[in-house]
Write an enzyme that holds these catalytic residues in place. Structure first.
Site, PDB file in Angstrom:
ATOM      1  N   GLY A  68       1.802  -0.285   3.259  1.00 19.16           N
ATOM      2  CA  GLY A  68       0.398  -0.428   2.870  1.00 19.16           C
ATOM      3  C   GLY A  68      -0.389  -1.507   3.585  1.00 19.16           C
ATOM      4  O   GLY A  68       0.105  -2.175   4.489  1.00 19.16           O
ATOM      5  N   HIS A  69      -1.632  -1.655   3.177  1.00 20.49           N
ATOM      6  CA  HIS A  69      -2.539  -2.662   3.730  1.00 20.49           C
ATOM      7  C   HIS A  69      -3.383  -3.218   2.592  1.00 20.49           C
ATOM      8  O   HIS A  69      -3.932  -2.454   1.809  1.00 20.49           O
ATOM      9  CB  HIS A  69      -3.543  -2.052   4.711  1.00 20.49           C
ATOM     10  N   MET A  70      -3.530  -4.515   2.524  1.00 15.91           N
ATOM     11  CA  MET A  70      -4.515  -5.103   1.605  1.00 15.91           C
ATOM     12  C   MET A  70      -5.894  -5.053   2.279  1.00 15.91           C
ATOM     13  O   MET A  70      -6.870  -4.692   1.666  1.00 15.91           O
ATOM     14  CB  MET A  70      -4.146  -6.540   1.250  1.00 15.91           C
TER      15      MET A  70
END
Length: 91
Positions: A68-70
């Site tokens: 994922g990515h913030m």
């Protein structure tokens, strides 16, 4: 914990949980458009965080968890560099 500044975002990485505690980013029309292309980006360990305190790529293999990515890659297309920065495991 480690404060990690990148070109258009900053990540506050919690070395206890090995996850970003928070991310603040600068998003604009300019940063969301450009030559950055995610097909040329690959997840990587954050070499600025000591090895014993950071996530490793193998931590995710077979775990069922997504890296994922913030700070989302789609908001950082200004350049390939800014796109690639979103693929560090500290984000």
């Amino acid at each position: 914990s480690v404060l990690r500044p990148f070109t258009n975002f900053v990540s506050f990485f919690d070395t206890r949980t090995r996850n970003p505690h928070w991310v603040i980013e600068r998003i604009s029309e300019e940063t969301s458009n450009g030559d950055g292309n995610r097909k040329f980006s690959f997840f990587k360990e954050d070499a600025a965080i000591p090895s014993k305190l950071r996530n490793k790529l193998e931590d995710f293999r077979g775990s069922g968890y997504d890296r994922g990515h913030m700070a989302p890659a789609s908001a950082h297309k200004l350049s390939q560099k800014t796109m690639d920065e979103t693929f560090t495991l500290s984000n």
